[in-house]
Design an enzyme around this catalytic site. Structure first.
Site, PDB file in Angstrom:
ATOM      1  N   ASN A 205       0.845  -1.190   0.000  1.00 37.29           N
ATOM      2  CA  ASN A 205       0.000   0.000   0.000  1.00 37.29           C
ATOM      3  C   ASN A 205       0.878   1.238   0.000  1.00 37.29           C
ATOM      4  O   ASN A 205       2.102   1.151   0.024  1.00 37.29           O
ATOM      5  CB  ASN A 205      -0.963  -0.017   1.197  1.00 37.29           C
ATOM      6  N   ARG A 206       0.249   2.406   0.013  1.00 34.84           N
ATOM      7  CA  ARG A 206       0.974   3.667  -0.183  1.00 34.84           C
ATOM      8  C   ARG A 206       1.450   4.325   1.114  1.00 34.84           C
ATOM      9  O   ARG A 206       1.943   5.446   1.086  1.00 34.84           O
ATOM     10  CB  ARG A 206       0.080   4.655  -0.940  1.00 34.84           C
TER      11      ARG A 206
END
Length: 415
Positions: A205-206
């Site tokens: 994920n970011r």
């Protein structure tokens, strides 16, 4: 203008204090540099005077009519010694005052922060450890040195933390009204986990880890012993935290469960991947002739916060996070119940929104029904607001095993 004394000792890392001085002065603080005679062998007095705009001396006999050995310490609102050598730690612990810096340390009544830098063997020597323990017992803040390259080819624990991290830590100390987490063990998770697909690719994920690192800095500044469990974060280590680096959700789970066993507060700011591939290819997955990839079967990762919530001890406070793309408050309230957390911090996220940014807009929901909607703030300020809620619950000893009674709770922080 806040008055800061920057003590500089005779170590190779003395040149890094120039950057620390610049950070203080450019942010509006007045800084008096007080180097030791040995420090001037590495960086000369004209450099310190030019960067600070103030006179520089190592002797109590200079400008004696102004009584500098007393006046400087009395006027200081914060003293930072960076680098702090084994010698200065020993002198400070035993009350030796043989130059201007050691006299200043004896007369200062403000917070004093030591940022040690020395070879690993010196840091781990029993005498140094005893001196550090003595200083901490008297209220001084001795942050843990970083791990990395030392003088010459040596590496290990003893490296001066990044000047930006020392500065950030010092600013948090200045802002902290009291050491209200002193004697507490706080565990913070940060970053985003990565689940391997093959030796090259991963599912992740970011999350940048910036909010988690801000939480670690805030807890340190408020006096806590901090264990920071970081998943794939490319940020300077927060000065003073015990850092544990992990990669996958299972590694994060194990490290967090182990650390939580002795923690007063656990803050789950990391973004663990909800799913992982059922199998990991031993070799890089290649494109097929028809261009259609084989389906990737996913399995669900463990819910770390829920596991911690089920095992929560009386008096322990658990803070969960909910990063949502829609219906944020509704989803967060459900997670608050499921995870049996005391608090949950919720925000709406997306591409170019929150992830990797320096500011955040969150709502803090409490198991007691409270709601605190925070306007857009720096992530450091968000961290302090979160710990304001944590301290209230620690003081009231709210944390307990079992599911809270949500039906009778009434908001106490509604905006």
């Amino acid at each position: 203008m806040t008055e800061v004394v920057l003590g500089v000792c005779g170590g190779i890392a003395a040149y890094k204090a120039c950057e620390l001085l610049r950070l203080f002065t450019e942010s509006g603080h007045g800084v008096r540099v007080v180097p030791t005679a040995s420090a001037l062998q590495f960086v000369g007095a004209p450099t310190w005077a030019a960067l600070s705009g103030r006179p520089v001396t190592t002797e109590v006999w200079d400008d004696v009519h102004e009584v500098p050995h007393v006046r400087i310490g009395r006027a200081a609102e914060l003293v930072v010694v960076a680098p702090a050598t084994a010698d200065i730690l020993a002198k400070a612990a035993h009350g030796i005052a043989d130059d201007l810096l050691t006299n200043t340390l004896l007369t200062a009544t403000c917070p004093v922060v030591y940022a040690p830098a020395m070879h690993t063997e010196m840091w781990e020597n029993a005498a140094t450890r005893a001196n550090v323990a003595t200083l901490r017992s008297r209220g001084a803040i001795v942050i843990e040195p970083a791990v990395g390259r030392l003088t010459g080819k040596d590496t290990g624990k003893g490296r001066l933390p990044d000047p930006a991290e020392i500065f950030s830590y010092a600013v948090r100390v200045l802002r902290a009204a009291a050491q209200d987490l002193a004697g507490r063990h706080v565990v913070v998770t940060a970053g985003g986990t990565r689940e391997p697909l093959d030796p090259v690719r991963f599912l992740g994920n970011r999350s940048s880890g910036k909010q988690g690192y801000a939480l670690a800095r805030a807890a340190l500044a408020r006096g806590a012993k901090v264990t920071l469990i970081a998943a794939n974060v490319a940020l300077p280590d927060p000065a003073g935290a015990d850092l544990i680096q992990v990669g996958t959700t299972e590694e994060l789970r194990k490290a967090t469960v182990d650390a939580a066993a002795s923690a007063d507060v656990v803050v789950m700011a990391a973004a663990p991947a909800d799913f992982r591939p059922a199998t990991v290819a031993e070799q890089k997955i290649k494109k097929t002739d028809d261009g259609l990839p084989a389906p990737i079967v996913l399995v669900t990762n463990p819910d770390i916060a829920a596991e911690l919530g089920a095992a929560k001890r009386p008096g322990q406070v658990l803070v969960a996070f909910a990063a949502e793309t829609h219906d944020a408050l509704e989803h967060a309230r459900a997670k608050l119940r499921k995870k049996r957390a005391d608090l949950i911090v919720v925000n709406e996220v997306g591409v170019d929104r929150v992830f990797g940014q320096d500011r955040n807009t969150v709502t803090v929901l409490g198991a007691d029904g409270s709601t605190d909607e925070l306007e857009e703030l720096s992530k450091d300020d968000v961290a302090d607001r979160i710990f304001d809620h944590v301290v209230v619950r620690l003081d009231a000893q709210v944390g307990h095993v079992g599911h809270p009674d949500y039906t009778s709770a009434k908001p106490v922080f509604d905006n």
